[in-house]
Structure formats: structure tokens, C-alpha cells
Design a protein around this motif. Sequence first.
Motif, mmCIF file in Angstrom:
data_model
loop_
_atom_site.group_PDB
_atom_site.id
_atom_site.type_symbol
_atom_site.label_atom_id
_atom_site.label_comp_id
_atom_site.label_asym_id
_atom_site.label_seq_id
_atom_site.Cartn_x
_atom_site.Cartn_y
_atom_site.Cartn_z
ATOM 1 N N THR A 120 0.842 -1.191 0.000
ATOM 2 C CA THR A 120 0.000 0.000 0.000
ATOM 3 C C THR A 120 0.878 1.242 0.000
ATOM 4 O OG1 THR A 120 -1.697 -1.201 1.225
ATOM 5 C CG2 THR A 120 -1.865 1.188 1.229
ATOM 6 N N ALA A 121 0.454 2.253 -0.759
ATOM 7 C CA ALA A 121 1.230 3.492 -0.833
ATOM 8 C C ALA A 121 0.297 4.687 -0.973
ATOM 9 C CB ALA A 121 2.182 3.444 -2.018
ATOM 10 N N SER A 122 0.802 5.842 -0.603
ATOM 11 C CA SER A 122 0.097 7.111 -0.781
ATOM 12 C C SER A 122 0.984 8.047 -1.580
ATOM 13 C CB SER A 122 -0.219 7.752 0.574
ATOM 14 O OG SER A 122 -1.098 6.943 1.304
ATOM 15 N N ALA A 123 0.362 8.924 -2.350
ATOM 16 C CA ALA A 123 1.093 9.934 -3.129
ATOM 17 C C ALA A 123 0.119 11.055 -3.467
ATOM 18 C CB ALA A 123 1.686 9.313 -4.386
ATOM 19 N N SER A 154 -5.132 -4.717 -8.193
ATOM 20 C CA SER A 154 -4.697 -3.409 -7.719
ATOM 21 C C SER A 154 -5.897 -2.480 -7.657
ATOM 22 C CB SER A 154 -3.624 -2.820 -8.634
ATOM 23 O OG SER A 154 -4.138 -2.612 -9.925
ATOM 24 N N THR A 155 -5.866 -1.571 -6.706
ATOM 25 C CA THR A 155 -6.903 -0.553 -6.571
ATOM 26 C C THR A 155 -6.221 0.775 -6.311
ATOM 27 O OG1 THR A 155 -7.119 -0.938 -4.196
ATOM 28 C CG2 THR A 155 -8.638 -2.143 -5.631
ATOM 29 N N ALA A 156 -6.831 1.843 -6.769
ATOM 30 C CA ALA A 156 -6.301 3.183 -6.529
ATOM 31 C C ALA A 156 -7.472 4.146 -6.427
ATOM 32 C CB ALA A 156 -5.355 3.605 -7.658
ATOM 33 N N GLY A 157 -7.321 5.155 -5.585
ATOM 34 C CA GLY A 157 -8.395 6.140 -5.435
ATOM 35 C C GLY A 157 -7.930 7.321 -4.612
ATOM 36 N N TRP A 158 -8.881 8.203 -4.353
ATOM 37 C CA TRP A 158 -8.599 9.399 -3.571
ATOM 38 C C TRP A 158 -9.010 9.162 -2.125
ATOM 39 C CZ3 TRP A 158 -5.874 13.315 -5.446
ATOM 40 C CH2 TRP A 158 -5.813 13.497 -6.831
ATOM 41 N N GLY A 163 -9.454 18.474 7.075
ATOM 42 C CA GLY A 163 -8.418 19.448 7.384
ATOM 43 C C GLY A 163 -7.162 19.307 6.549
ATOM 44 N N ARG A 164 -7.125 18.332 5.641
ATOM 45 C CA ARG A 164 -5.937 18.124 4.798
ATOM 46 C C ARG A 164 -6.395 17.995 3.345
ATOM 47 N NH1 ARG A 164 -2.237 13.559 6.695
ATOM 48 N NH2 ARG A 164 -0.772 14.800 5.519
ATOM 49 N N PRO A 165 -5.499 18.274 2.395
ATOM 50 C CA PRO A 165 -5.888 18.099 0.991
ATOM 51 C C PRO A 165 -6.064 16.616 0.647
ATOM 52 C CG PRO A 165 -3.585 18.793 1.186
ATOM 53 C CD PRO A 165 -4.168 18.817 2.556
ATOM 54 N N ALA A 166 -6.844 16.352 -0.390
ATOM 55 C CA ALA A 166 -7.047 14.965 -0.846
ATOM 56 C C ALA A 166 -5.721 14.364 -1.266
ATOM 57 C CB ALA A 166 -8.043 14.941 -2.005
#
Length: 177
Positions: A120-123, A154-158, A163-166
Motif C-alpha cells: 500500500t502506498a500514498s502519493a 490493484s486498486t487506486a483512489g482518492w 483538514g488536509r488536501p485529498a
Amino acid sequence: MSSTMGAELDNLRWTPVRTMTGATTWMLRVSTDPAVKPGGVYFLYNPDAEVSAGSFSIGDDVLVRTVHSWGAAVFAPSTTIRRTEVRYGSPADPGAAHVVASVTNGWISDSRVADLQTFTASAGNPAAALTEARRLMNAAVTAGRFAECTEVTSTAGWVKVPGRPANGTATVSASCN
């Protein structure tokens, strides 16, 4: 019966389960109502060793040996058991219980033990997060943690945290050995 990731599935399907950390892990779930008579419970059974084969998962942190509803029959398949059956009846008399679903691990008969791994990762956006999750999978192979990993889903989304940006988030599930 279907075949996926080297496993033969009978009345089972892969389903994503959210972990306490917000990541996703993949487990097996009974696909359709087996239409059994009331009075029993669902349990996991290893017919080769004639013993119980584990527990059902409630979320990713609570394990129970039996469930009363077929919809609650969710479990992580063992990579060391050739065949796991979901049976309905009494765990005290498994021979009399009805087999309502099963998974046969083809990778074990191939003498290759594979394991379902989640990366899992965030960007800044979903596409970049997916690229990073795949990079993490490849880094696990490069570091020698696994000989190889094959992407399964695989899945990806917002994700929007108040209080924080998407932010983009992604998960890659892979069969690794």
C-alpha cells in the motif's frame, strides 16, 4: 469452480478486507448461500489431515472458529494446507458436516509455497500512488524478501482526511514466493 492465483475455488471468491491501519488485505469469502438446514455452524476443515483448518476473520483482527452465517465465512487461506473446506454442521462431527465451499492450493502441489502480500502506498494522486505500491512490491523482490511477486489485483483512489488536501492511495495485492 474457478481458478485464481494457482488455487481452485469452489463457491468462494476473493474479497478485500480493510485492516486497522487502513490498508487492504485479500481474503476468501463464501460466494453464494449454500441453502443448508438451520442448526449447524460453519467451520474450516483440512480433509487431508482430518483436523480443523483455522479460523474465520471478523475484520482483520478478530478470529473465530465458527460462524452462524454463510456471509460471515471469510478467511485467509493457508499456504501450507493443500485443501481447505468450509463445512456446515458440527465441528465435533466433521465427517457428517456438509462441504459448502473449498479452496485447493495448486501452488502447494507445484512445491511452491506462495503467499498473498499487500503493498500500500500514498502519493499526490492515485496514479502516482499505484506506481509507488508497485515499486514497493518490486523492492521486496530486489531485497531478497521474495524470489518473485506476481500482481493479482490493484486498486487506486482518492482519500480525503478532514483538514488536509485529498491524497492518492493505492494497494497492490500480489502472489509472492
